[in-house]
Design a protein around this motif. Sequence first.
Motif, PDB file in Angstrom:
ATOM      1  N   ARG A  13       0.934  -1.336   0.524  1.00  0.00           N
ATOM      2  CA  ARG A  13      -0.184  -0.241  -0.101  1.00  0.00           C
ATOM      3  C   ARG A  13       0.986   1.594   0.623  1.00  0.00           C
ATOM      4  O   ARG A  13       1.830   1.253   0.658  1.00  0.00           O
ATOM      5  CB  ARG A  13      -0.746  -0.361   1.345  1.00  0.00           C
ATOM      6  N   PRO A  14       0.064   2.609  -0.370  1.00  0.00           N
ATOM      7  CA  PRO A  14       1.407   3.985   0.007  1.00  0.00           C
ATOM      8  C   PRO A  14       2.077   4.053   0.854  1.00  0.00           C
ATOM      9  O   PRO A  14       2.917   4.668   0.744  1.00  0.00           O
ATOM     10  CB  PRO A  14       0.550   4.288  -0.996  1.00  0.00           C
ATOM     11  N   ASP A  15       1.099   3.918   1.826  1.00  0.00           N
ATOM     12  CA  ASP A  15       1.364   4.734   3.047  1.00  0.00           C
ATOM     13  C   ASP A  15       2.183   3.451   4.156  1.00  0.00           C
ATOM     14  O   ASP A  15       2.107   3.624   4.843  1.00  0.00           O
ATOM     15  CB  ASP A  15       0.054   4.487   4.319  1.00  0.00           C
ATOM     16  N   GLY A  16       3.013   2.256   3.329  1.00  0.00           N
ATOM     17  CA  GLY A  16       3.789   1.379   3.572  1.00  0.00           C
ATOM     18  C   GLY A  16       3.179   0.509   5.022  1.00  0.00           C
ATOM     19  O   GLY A  16       4.345   0.008   4.834  1.00  0.00           O
ATOM     20  N   ALA A  17       1.859   0.240   5.064  1.00  0.00           N
ATOM     21  CA  ALA A  17       1.341  -0.708   5.463  1.00  0.00           C
ATOM     22  C   ALA A  17       1.542  -1.987   4.687  1.00  0.00           C
ATOM     23  O   ALA A  17       1.621  -2.411   3.023  1.00  0.00           O
ATOM     24  CB  ALA A  17       0.458  -0.294   6.057  1.00  0.00           C
TER      25      ALA A  17
END
Length: 180
Positions: A13-17
């Motif tokens: 995911r873009p948020d790093g999760a």
Amino acid sequence: MPSQPTLRLRRPRPDGAAGTSTRVPWPGRCRRVLGECFALPRRCRVPAAREGPVGRGAERRRTREAGVATVWAVALIGVLWTVALGLVTVAGARVVRHRAQAAADLTALAVAARAIPLGEEACRRGEAVAAANGAGLERCAVVGPTADVIVAAEVRLPLLGLHTVNARARAGPADHRAAP
């Protein structure tokens, strides 16, 4: 019928999760690795808003150090070749030095063996012995039964050219004292 092998794709995911994973047929028909698409031929299109390089590894950022390992590897190979050339040159010089000394020893023995009956004429026979051993007779002196010779051998060294190596030997009876 055996099941077709599949490839498990992980999409972060873009948020790093942690992202989701999907199974797609292997081998895929589309070879591009760009975001959401990997193996489906019709859906594998680059979005219009995205620009930049296309292809395997395109999502990695380029840094200033790209290719530095290649430069270091070439430099290391150059250093290794230089050291190897130096070792070959030194080894070649040592081999010729040992051959010249062996030629001098054999020439001195041959001249000393003929010194009593032939005198200075023994030096001419010493020239043949030196030539047979790959050297030339530079100087020959016969004092009684003792022979003193100097021979020279030529060597061609890489990057250094042609050089001459000299060797000296003395032969005669052990109890006879000759002038130095």
